[in-house]
Scaffold this active site. Structure first.
Site, short mmCIF file in Angstrom:
data_model
loop_
_atom_site.label_atom_id
_atom_site.label_comp_id
_atom_site.label_asym_id
_atom_site.label_seq_id
_atom_site.Cartn_x
_atom_site.Cartn_y
_atom_site.Cartn_z
N LYS A 79 0.88 -1.28 -0.08
CA LYS A 79 0.00 0.12 -0.08
C LYS A 79 0.87 1.19 0.01
O LYS A 79 0.59 2.15 -0.94
CB LYS A 79 -0.87 0.17 1.22
CG LYS A 79 -1.82 1.21 1.23
CD LYS A 79 -2.53 1.11 2.49
CE LYS A 79 -3.30 2.52 2.79
NZ LYS A 79 -4.07 2.59 3.78
N GLU B 280 10.63 -4.59 4.39
CA GLU B 280 10.81 -5.92 4.08
C GLU B 280 10.32 -6.15 2.68
O GLU B 280 11.39 -6.82 1.74
CB GLU B 280 9.84 -6.72 5.01
CG GLU B 280 10.18 -7.14 6.46
CD GLU B 280 9.57 -5.75 7.16
OE1 GLU B 280 9.20 -4.77 6.74
OE2 GLU B 280 9.14 -6.05 8.34
N GLY C 9 -4.85 -1.58 5.25
CA GLY C 9 -3.72 -2.72 4.67
C GLY C 9 -4.47 -3.97 4.98
O GLY C 9 -4.65 -4.90 3.92
N ARG C 10 -5.18 -4.28 6.15
CA ARG C 10 -5.81 -5.60 6.35
C ARG C 10 -7.17 -5.56 6.05
O ARG C 10 -7.65 -6.49 6.23
CB ARG C 10 -5.68 -5.58 7.91
CG ARG C 10 -6.25 -4.30 8.83
CD ARG C 10 -6.01 -4.45 10.18
NE ARG C 10 -6.26 -3.31 11.04
CZ ARG C 10 -5.90 -2.31 11.14
NH1 ARG C 10 -4.32 -2.17 10.47
NH2 ARG C 10 -6.07 -1.25 11.88
N GLU D 10 -4.82 -6.19 14.86
CA GLU D 10 -4.00 -4.79 14.52
C GLU D 10 -5.21 -3.94 14.66
O GLU D 10 -4.80 -2.65 14.85
CB GLU D 10 -3.51 -5.07 13.05
CG GLU D 10 -2.73 -3.97 12.59
CD GLU D 10 -1.76 -4.21 11.60
OE1 GLU D 10 -0.69 -4.23 11.45
OE2 GLU D 10 -2.29 -4.23 10.37
N HIS E 164 -5.60 -32.82 18.96
CA HIS E 164 -4.47 -33.84 19.30
C HIS E 164 -3.31 -32.91 19.85
O HIS E 164 -2.32 -33.54 20.06
CB HIS E 164 -4.03 -34.75 18.43
CG HIS E 164 -5.36 -35.46 17.71
ND1 HIS E 164 -5.78 -36.78 18.42
CD2 HIS E 164 -6.13 -35.47 16.66
CE1 HIS E 164 -6.57 -37.43 17.86
NE2 HIS E 164 -7.08 -36.54 16.93
N LYS F 59 9.67 -0.77 14.23
CA LYS F 59 10.17 -0.06 13.04
C LYS F 59 11.16 0.92 13.14
O LYS F 59 12.31 1.01 12.25
CB LYS F 59 9.14 0.30 11.90
CG LYS F 59 8.14 -0.42 11.60
CD LYS F 59 7.32 -0.04 10.35
CE LYS F 59 6.17 -0.81 10.12
NZ LYS F 59 5.24 0.01 9.33
O1 F6P Z 1 3.25 -2.55 9.76
C1 F6P Z 1 1.99 -2.87 9.83
C2 F6P Z 1 1.29 -2.76 8.19
O2 F6P Z 1 1.56 -1.38 8.24
C3 F6P Z 1 0.26 -3.28 8.18
O3 F6P Z 1 -1.08 -2.76 8.59
C4 F6P Z 1 0.10 -3.54 6.67
O4 F6P Z 1 -0.85 -4.67 6.27
C5 F6P Z 1 1.50 -4.25 6.39
O5 F6P Z 1 2.41 -3.26 7.25
C6 F6P Z 1 1.86 -3.68 4.84
O6 F6P Z 1 1.97 -2.50 4.78
P1 F6P Z 1 2.36 -2.19 3.19
O7 F6P Z 1 1.08 -2.68 2.32
O8 F6P Z 1 1.94 -0.69 3.12
O9 F6P Z 1 3.63 -2.68 2.59
#
Ligand code: F6P
Length: 546
Positions: free
Chosen positions: A205, A211, A266-267, A352, A383, A511
């Site tokens: 987003k 990462e 994002g979620r 979140e 189990h 972060k």
């Molecule tokens: O760090 C949390 C977050 O912002 C989430 O809310 C989001 O889904 C994820 O990182 C990935 O964010 P992006 O889509 O901006 O890479």
């Protein structure tokens, strides 16, 4: 004390909990033959049986008073009508517009967002059809065989979950999901792939997530080792983002970008361009069936009276256990292997969204908020950890989910699965009394001291609440409804707790610190002020990595 915990509806619930906490579900069932029909709801393809909850008609009525006190209907309208419910980021949370199939406009700041939504859906259809049908060719003229979605959190969990849940019989494309910045994740994936036939989807987003960008750069370097020429990147890299500038800076042509908007959290983003890997995996028609299922749940949420509204009832039951019984976790136990990743998806959605410690106005809460979500698909969990659910000292309300029909009929597997599903909910509810356990042991020939010694271990308190959610078969339409159900349930909780379900400041501190520590890990001269533990660990790592 906050006004919530001092409010009439809250105090009435606290008093009521005191009165019914010793009442056993077994008695409630014994005294009310209509309990199942009284506490069953239908919404779209889903049926909810919530009769195995520690509630009476009075509980529900008091919970509905709490909802009225929190002005839940107005808040639902505010959400669905595009009000800026995300108060810390001054944004709407309009994921429902992404699956709006009504043909009606959805207004935001005086403009209809639907033309943009439809344009991107059309772009996704054209692109996914071209790739799936082998018309979109790689730089050497060969069709794409593998798609790698690089993203994390909401830009990974939703598409990964949906495509795992809905495997197509004969997929033209193999899908891979790389999220972890641990290089092993990308390396293991790339090892299997041919750059000539691989398409990378960079899903972010913000397009600033450390990462994702690092994985994307490494993937591009791997690709260019073979393809050599930068022009070839255009056939093999697309971006899903709200951030055009960063996409450009990364080197992806905006023509290869699928846009979405800051009003999509994002979620909550799998319904947006973030769903491109879903469309590539299961086809755009199936993706639209997913949207349709979610839309039907949105309509149910918007139009059903609170007492017949499935997300409302579930959200209120969550509040009942979290705030009045002290439950700290909720288990999600799908008796459908396809829903194994559904748990991690709901974990992000719920934790979140509602892992918050201040109200929308910024005042500290004096009541519990979001619960810990965990679980795994049945029957495996039986189990492993169900022992604690049955005889442990922690109350764990659970959601049991099951399809009435199997997607993979095999002998009597499905009946065995369903019998376990039912048996577990019944066992949690009923338990086993001392008299029952004693009779059983006596029948097995046990007596005297040996029997007395074993007896307490064989007793089950029961009275452990669960919801049962049934659906015909796990398909795109049903899954869409199921996800939307959990989204709205999460929102209902947040309204009662007066918290903002749409920001996530809690992920920022780690972060920020990681940025500084990254330099310190490679440069002993880099300044850093940490506690003794963190400093010690940094030194230890620097020394041993050298
Ligand atoms: O760090 C949390 C977050 O912002 C989430 O809310 C989001 O889904 C994820 O990182 C990935 O964010 P992006 O889509 O901006 O890479």
């Amino acid at each position: 004390m906050s006004s919530l915990t001092q409010s009439p509806a809250w105090l009435a619930l606290a008093q009521h909990q005191h009165e019914i906490k010793t009442q056993h579900l077994r008695e409630l069932f014994a005294t009310d033959p209509d309990r199942f029909s009284r506490f069953t709801l239908h919404a779209g393809p889903l049926m909810l049986d919530y009769s195995k909850n520690r509630i009476t008609e009075q509980t529900l009525s008091l919970l509905l008073d709490l909802a009225a006190q929190a002005r839940l209907p107005e808040n639902i309208n505010r959400l669905l009508n595009g009000d800026k419910v995300n108060v810390t980021e001054h944004r709407a949370a309009l994921h429902t517009a992404l699956r709006n199939r009504s043909g009606q406009p959805v207004m935001l700041d005086g403009a209809d967002v639907m033309p943009g939504v439809r344009r991107v859906l059309q772009q996704m259809r054209e692109f996914s059809d071209a790739v799936r049908q082998g018309r979109w060719l790689g730089y050497t003229g060969r069709p794409i065989t593998d798609v790698v979605n690089i993203g994390i959190g909401g830009s990974d969990l939703g598409p990964a979950m949906v495509t795992a849940a809905l495997p197509a019989d004969c997929r033209p494309l193999a899908l891979h999901f790389v999220s972890n910045v641990d290089g092993a994740h990308l390396c293991q994936t790339l090892k299997l792939l041919d750059p000539e036939t691989t398409l990378f989807i960079i899903a972010s987003k913000t397009f600033t997530t450390q990462e994702t960008l690092l994985n994307a750069r490494s993937a591009r370097a791997w690709f260019l080792q073979r393809a050599e020429h930068h022009d070839h990147v255009a056939r093999h890299f697309v971006a899903l983002s709200t951030n055009r500038e960063e996409v450009l800076r990364f080197g992806i042509d905006p023509a290869q970008m699928f846009e979405f908007w800051d009003w999509v959290g994002g979620r909550y983003s799998l319904w947006s361009a973030i769903g491109l890997s879903i469309a590539l995996g299961i086809g755009m028609d199936a993706f639209e069936a997913l949207l349709q299922g979610a839309f039907e749940m949105d309509e149910h949420f918007r139009n059903s009276p609170l007492e017949r509204n499935m997300p409302v009832i579930l959200g209120l039951l969550d509040v009942w256990y979290i705030n009045f019984f002290g439950a700290q976790t909720r288990a999600i136990l799908p008796y459908d292997q396809g829903l194994n990743s559904f748990i991690s998806y709901i974990q992000q959605l719920s934790m979140e969204s509602n892992g918050k410690h201040v109200t929308r106005a910024g005042h500290a809460v004096d009541y519990a908020t979001g619960a810990i979500i965990w679980g795994s698909s049945g029957t495996n969990g039986q189990h492993a950890y169900y022992q604690l659910l049955h005889q442990g000292t922690t109350l764990v309300p659970a959601d049991f989910l099951a399809p009435m029909e199997s997607r993979a009929p095999l002998g009597n597997h499905h009946l065995v699965l369903l019998s376990n599903f039912l048996a577990q909910t019944e066992a949690l509810m009923r338990g086993k009394t001392e008299a029952e356990a004693r009779r059983e042991l006596e029948r097995a020939g046990m007596k005297g001291e040996a029997l007395e010694h074993l007896l307490p271990h064989k007793c089950f308190e029961g009275n452990r609440p669960s919801n049962a959610i049934l659906f015909q078969k796990l398909d795109a339409h049903t899954l869409g409804a199921l996800i939307a159900l959990y989204e709205h349930r999460t929102f209902v909780q947040s309204v009662i707790w007066d918290i903002n379900a749409f920001d996530q400041w809690g992920v920022e501190l780690g972060k920020q610190l990681a940025q500084g520590i990254l330099t310190e890990l490679s440069d002993a001269a880099a300044p850093g002020t940490h506690d003794a533990s963190t400093t010690g660990l940094i030194r230890h790592l620097r020394f041993h990595r050298n």
